[in-house]
Design a protein around this motif. Structure first.
Motif, mmCIF file in Angstrom:
data_model
loop_
_atom_site.group_PDB
_atom_site.id
_atom_site.type_symbol
_atom_site.label_atom_id
_atom_site.label_comp_id
_atom_site.label_asym_id
_atom_site.label_seq_id
_atom_site.Cartn_x
_atom_site.Cartn_y
_atom_site.Cartn_z
ATOM 1 N N VAL A 23 0.805 -1.231 0.000
ATOM 2 C CA VAL A 23 0.000 0.000 0.000
ATOM 3 C C VAL A 23 0.833 1.274 0.000
ATOM 4 O O VAL A 23 0.299 2.371 0.059
ATOM 5 N N ARG A 24 2.164 1.140 -0.069
ATOM 6 C CA ARG A 24 3.023 2.320 0.061
ATOM 7 C C ARG A 24 3.626 2.795 -1.255
ATOM 8 O O ARG A 24 4.649 3.476 -1.260
ATOM 9 N N GLY A 25 3.051 2.409 -2.388
ATOM 10 C CA GLY A 25 3.545 2.926 -3.663
ATOM 11 C C GLY A 25 4.678 2.143 -4.291
ATOM 12 O O GLY A 25 5.321 2.622 -5.215
ATOM 13 N N GLU A 26 4.913 0.914 -3.791
ATOM 14 C CA GLU A 26 5.925 0.089 -4.451
ATOM 15 C C GLU A 26 5.321 -0.517 -5.706
ATOM 16 O O GLU A 26 4.101 -0.632 -5.842
ATOM 17 N N VAL A 27 6.201 -0.905 -6.638
ATOM 18 C CA VAL A 27 5.770 -1.487 -7.903
ATOM 19 C C VAL A 27 6.432 -2.844 -8.074
ATOM 20 O O VAL A 27 7.558 -3.055 -7.622
ATOM 21 N N LYS A 72 17.429 -2.581 -12.021
ATOM 22 C CA LYS A 72 17.796 -1.335 -11.336
ATOM 23 C C LYS A 72 19.135 -0.813 -11.867
ATOM 24 O O LYS A 72 19.318 0.382 -12.071
ATOM 25 N N ALA A 73 20.055 -1.718 -12.150
ATOM 26 C CA ALA A 73 21.388 -1.332 -12.601
ATOM 27 C C ALA A 73 21.383 -0.695 -13.986
ATOM 28 O O ALA A 73 22.279 0.080 -14.309
ATOM 29 N N TYR A 74 20.379 -0.996 -14.819
ATOM 30 C CA TYR A 74 20.342 -0.463 -16.177
ATOM 31 C C TYR A 74 19.986 1.008 -16.240
ATOM 32 O O TYR A 74 20.043 1.614 -17.297
ATOM 33 N N GLY A 75 19.603 1.593 -15.106
ATOM 34 C CA GLY A 75 19.224 3.013 -15.126
ATOM 35 C C GLY A 75 17.773 3.145 -15.554
ATOM 36 O O GLY A 75 16.997 2.206 -15.427
ATOM 37 N N LEU A 97 13.894 2.939 -11.288
ATOM 38 C CA LEU A 97 13.867 2.268 -9.990
ATOM 39 C C LEU A 97 14.886 2.908 -9.053
ATOM 40 O O LEU A 97 16.045 3.075 -9.409
ATOM 41 N N THR A 98 14.422 3.265 -7.852
ATOM 42 C CA THR A 98 15.326 3.852 -6.857
ATOM 43 C C THR A 98 15.695 2.821 -5.793
ATOM 44 O O THR A 98 16.735 2.921 -5.169
ATOM 45 N N LYS A 125 10.978 6.475 -9.152
ATOM 46 C CA LYS A 125 10.892 7.929 -9.095
ATOM 47 C C LYS A 125 9.524 8.424 -9.579
ATOM 48 O O LYS A 125 8.999 9.408 -9.062
ATOM 49 N N GLU A 126 8.939 7.737 -10.562
ATOM 50 C CA GLU A 126 7.707 8.196 -11.199
ATOM 51 C C GLU A 126 6.435 7.773 -10.456
ATOM 52 O O GLU A 126 5.332 8.136 -10.859
#
Length: 175
Positions: free
Chosen positions: A19-23, A36-39, A52-53, A67-68
């Protein structure tokens, strides 16, 4: 010649997680955390899809923050979004490896140097990879097994592969 950045499909948004905005992103890479490593992961049109942060692996997927995305609803709204990475962000393949995308468009030449056609796609119907060849003379595409016997030489930098067509089943010499 224009520089067309080849985009490689690496994942797809599965929706929100928690419920906290994770994808949750289904990964099409050997190592899900590579996403995540690919930017920034791009949309099919080259625009930024997700950055991905944070990321943690979870059964063929990555769960993390982007970030989005700030809410579960925003993450759910992106469900189904295909995510891509430009080919040049990938490391050089090992000596005995090749990226499938690097084969698309190469000429398939027979042992005499005659152009048989171009590689249209790489398919896998369950047994092994098959190169789908568009014939130089036109007509129906045909398949060549991507094996050492059928493709003994790859000249990717020069734009061609050596193609040894297997003998057709049931083909026999005329009497």
């Amino acid at each position: 010649m224009m520089s067309d950045a080849k985009l490689i499909l690496v994942g797809q948004v599965a929706g929100g997680f928690g419920v906290r905005g994770e994808v949750r992103v289904t990964a099409f890479t050997a190592d899900p955390l590579a996403l995540k490593a690919y930017g920034p992961l791009l949309r099919a049109d080259g625009g930024v899809g997700l950055t991905l942060t944070t990321a943690r692996a979870a059964k063929g997927a990555v769960i993390g923050r982007a970030k989005e995305i700030e809410t579960k609803e925003q993450a759910d709204a992106l469900r189904g979004l295909k995510l891509f990475v430009p080919r040049e962000r990938f490391p050089a393949p090992d000596e005995d490896e090749v990226y499938v995308t690097d084969l698309i468009g190469l000429e398939a030449r027979d042992p005499d140097g005659r152009v048989l056609g171009r590689i249209k796609a790489v398919q896998n119907f369950g047994a092994s990879d098959m190169l789908e060849i568009t014939p130089a003379e036109g007509g129906q595409t045909w398949y060549l097994p991507f094996t050492l016997e059928a493709t003994p030489e790859l000249h990717i930098a020069d734009g061609w592969i050596l193609a040894v067509r297997p003998a057709e089943v049931g083909e026999r010499e005329p009497d």
